[in-house]
Design a protein around this motif. Structure first.
Motif, PDB file in Angstrom:
ATOM      1  N   GLY A 167      15.187  -4.588  -2.749  1.00  0.00           N
ATOM      2  CA  GLY A 167      16.587  -4.192  -2.694  1.00  0.00           C
ATOM      3  C   GLY A 167      16.763  -2.680  -2.716  1.00  0.00           C
ATOM      4  N   ASP A 168      17.572  -2.206  -3.691  1.00  0.00           N
ATOM      5  CA  ASP A 168      17.891  -0.779  -3.779  1.00  0.00           C
ATOM      6  C   ASP A 168      16.689   0.090  -4.158  1.00  0.00           C
ATOM      7  N   ARG A 169      15.657  -0.512  -4.682  1.00  0.00           N
ATOM      8  CA  ARG A 169      14.476   0.270  -5.074  1.00  0.00           C
ATOM      9  C   ARG A 169      13.620   0.678  -3.875  1.00  0.00           C
ATOM     10  N   TRP A 170      13.846   0.038  -2.703  1.00  0.00           N
ATOM     11  CA  TRP A 170      13.085   0.360  -1.505  1.00  0.00           C
ATOM     12  C   TRP A 170      13.543   1.707  -0.949  1.00  0.00           C
ATOM     13  N   LYS A 171      12.601   2.572  -0.611  1.00  0.00           N
ATOM     14  CA  LYS A 171      12.898   3.891  -0.050  1.00  0.00           C
ATOM     15  C   LYS A 171      12.726   3.827   1.464  1.00  0.00           C
ATOM     16  N   GLU A 172      13.823   4.048   2.190  1.00  0.00           N
ATOM     17  CA  GLU A 172      13.767   4.001   3.659  1.00  0.00           C
ATOM     18  C   GLU A 172      12.908   5.144   4.196  1.00  0.00           C
ATOM     19  N   THR A 173      12.246   4.875   5.293  1.00  0.00           N
ATOM     20  CA  THR A 173      11.398   5.863   5.943  1.00  0.00           C
ATOM     21  C   THR A 173      11.243   5.488   7.409  1.00  0.00           C
ATOM     22  N   PRO A 174      11.022   6.466   8.277  1.00  0.00           N
ATOM     23  CA  PRO A 174      10.796   6.139   9.693  1.00  0.00           C
ATOM     24  C   PRO A 174       9.356   5.724   9.985  1.00  0.00           C
ATOM     25  N   TYR A 175       8.486   5.750   8.978  1.00  0.00           N
ATOM     26  CA  TYR A 175       7.071   5.475   9.188  1.00  0.00           C
ATOM     27  C   TYR A 175       6.770   3.979   9.227  1.00  0.00           C
ATOM     28  N   VAL A 176       5.770   3.618  10.006  1.00  0.00           N
ATOM     29  CA  VAL A 176       5.322   2.229  10.079  1.00  0.00           C
ATOM     30  C   VAL A 176       4.611   1.866   8.781  1.00  0.00           C
ATOM     31  N   PHE A 177       3.698   2.719   8.343  1.00  0.00           N
ATOM     32  CA  PHE A 177       2.943   2.468   7.123  1.00  0.00           C
ATOM     33  C   PHE A 177       3.575   3.257   5.989  1.00  0.00           C
ATOM     34  N   THR A 178       3.951   2.540   4.966  1.00  0.00           N
ATOM     35  CA  THR A 178       4.701   3.139   3.863  1.00  0.00           C
ATOM     36  C   THR A 178       3.976   2.929   2.539  1.00  0.00           C
ATOM     37  N   GLY A 179       4.524   3.546   1.512  1.00  0.00           N
ATOM     38  CA  GLY A 179       4.056   3.266   0.173  1.00  0.00           C
ATOM     39  C   GLY A 179       4.503   1.865  -0.227  1.00  0.00           C
ATOM     40  N   GLU A 180       4.095   1.405  -1.387  1.00  0.00           N
ATOM     41  CA  GLU A 180       4.443   0.045  -1.817  1.00  0.00           C
ATOM     42  C   GLU A 180       5.940  -0.153  -2.013  1.00  0.00           C
ATOM     43  N   CYS A 181       6.655   0.950  -2.247  1.00  0.00           N
ATOM     44  CA  CYS A 181       8.115   0.888  -2.433  1.00  0.00           C
ATOM     45  C   CYS A 181       8.840   1.544  -1.273  1.00  0.00           C
ATOM     46  N   GLY A 182       8.192   1.582  -0.114  1.00  0.00           N
ATOM     47  CA  GLY A 182       8.757   2.299   1.018  1.00  0.00           C
ATOM     48  C   GLY A 182       8.417   3.773   0.897  1.00  0.00           C
ATOM     49  N   GLY A 183       9.152   4.611   1.581  1.00  0.00           N
ATOM     50  CA  GLY A 183       8.876   6.039   1.537  1.00  0.00           C
ATOM     51  C   GLY A 183       7.514   6.361   2.138  1.00  0.00           C
ATOM     52  N   CYS A 184       7.142   7.613   2.032  1.00  0.00           N
ATOM     53  CA  CYS A 184       5.852   8.060   2.580  1.00  0.00           C
ATOM     54  C   CYS A 184       4.697   7.479   1.790  1.00  0.00           C
ATOM     55  N   MET A 185       3.652   7.135   2.515  1.00  0.00           N
ATOM     56  CA  MET A 185       2.440   6.648   1.872  1.00  0.00           C
ATOM     57  C   MET A 185       1.666   7.853   1.350  1.00  0.00           C
ATOM     58  N   ALA A 186       1.277   7.803   0.105  1.00  0.00           N
ATOM     59  CA  ALA A 186       0.455   8.866  -0.464  1.00  0.00           C
ATOM     60  C   ALA A 186      -0.932   8.811   0.168  1.00  0.00           C
ATOM     61  N   PRO A 187      -1.540   9.961   0.438  1.00  0.00           N
ATOM     62  CA  PRO A 187      -2.877   9.962   1.050  1.00  0.00           C
ATOM     63  C   PRO A 187      -3.897   9.132   0.266  1.00  0.00           C
ATOM     64  N   ASP A 188      -3.790   9.120  -1.045  1.00  0.00           N
ATOM     65  CA  ASP A 188      -4.723   8.350  -1.861  1.00  0.00           C
ATOM     66  C   ASP A 188      -4.583   6.844  -1.635  1.00  0.00           C
ATOM     67  N   THR A 189      -3.401   6.409  -1.216  1.00  0.00           N
ATOM     68  CA  THR A 189      -3.183   4.988  -0.961  1.00  0.00           C
ATOM     69  C   THR A 189      -4.091   4.517   0.163  1.00  0.00           C
ATOM     70  N   LEU A 190      -4.125   5.261   1.252  1.00  0.00           N
ATOM     71  CA  LEU A 190      -4.965   4.887   2.384  1.00  0.00           C
ATOM     72  C   LEU A 190      -6.442   4.991   2.009  1.00  0.00           C
ATOM     73  N   SER A 191      -6.809   6.044   1.308  1.00  0.00           N
ATOM     74  CA  SER A 191      -8.204   6.206   0.891  1.00  0.00           C
ATOM     75  C   SER A 191      -8.642   5.042   0.008  1.00  0.00           C
ATOM     76  N   GLY A 192      -7.772   4.640  -0.916  1.00  0.00           N
ATOM     77  CA  GLY A 192      -8.082   3.518  -1.797  1.00  0.00           C
ATOM     78  C   GLY A 192      -8.216   2.222  -1.030  1.00  0.00           C
ATOM     79  N   TYR A 193      -7.330   2.010  -0.064  1.00  0.00           N
ATOM     80  CA  TYR A 193      -7.400   0.807   0.770  1.00  0.00           C
ATOM     81  C   TYR A 193      -8.722   0.775   1.534  1.00  0.00           C
ATOM     82  N   LEU A 194      -9.067   1.905   2.146  1.00  0.00           N
ATOM     83  CA  LEU A 194     -10.300   1.953   2.928  1.00  0.00           C
ATOM     84  C   LEU A 194     -11.531   1.713   2.056  1.00  0.00           C
ATOM     85  N   THR A 195     -11.534   2.253   0.847  1.00  0.00           N
ATOM     86  CA  THR A 195     -12.655   2.039  -0.075  1.00  0.00           C
ATOM     87  C   THR A 195     -12.809   0.559  -0.407  1.00  0.00           C
TER      88      THR A 195
END
Length: 124
Positions: free
Chosen positions: A19-47
């Protein structure tokens, strides 16, 4: 494409649940709550992905290099490639990816030679 469709569906479900906690963003890949994905998120996923499938280390920057390679070898112009990579100047892109430019140029020269020789064979 199927994975992207599944991801888009997951993202929509998550967005609706937050709901209101989601942060809108134009990006396809987002953080868990929307918004920009932190670089560490992708690194952690890849690991985690590497460990799960027993793969060697996958550095996220390789995706960027792969995109540049595909664009250069498909004949995209340097200005478009530079913009897609977010470089302020085309010369930056050309300096970083000069080896790709040389390889793409060699490939183009070989195609021209093939076309000329094929034409001569057809005429002869």
């Amino acid at each position: 494409m199927e994975l992207l469709r599944q991801y888009k569906l997951w993202q929509l479900e998550t967005r609706l649940a937050m709901g209101d906690r989601w942060k809108e963003t134009p990006y396809v890949f987002t953080g868990e709550c929307g918004g920009c994905m932190a670089p560490d998120t992708l690194s952690g996923y890849l690991t985690r992905f590497e460990k799960k499938y027993g793969l060697p280390h996958i550095h996220a920057h390789k995706f960027r290099h792969s995109m540049a390679s595909v664009l250069y070898f498909s004949g995209a112009d340097p200005v478009s490639i530079s913009k897609r990579l977010g470089h302020a100047q085309v010369s930056t892109t050309q300096n970083i990816y000069s080896h790709l430019i040389e390889q793409a140029d060699t490939q183009s020269a070989e195609r021209i030679a093939d076309a000329i020789f094929r034409s001569e064979k057809k005429l002869g």
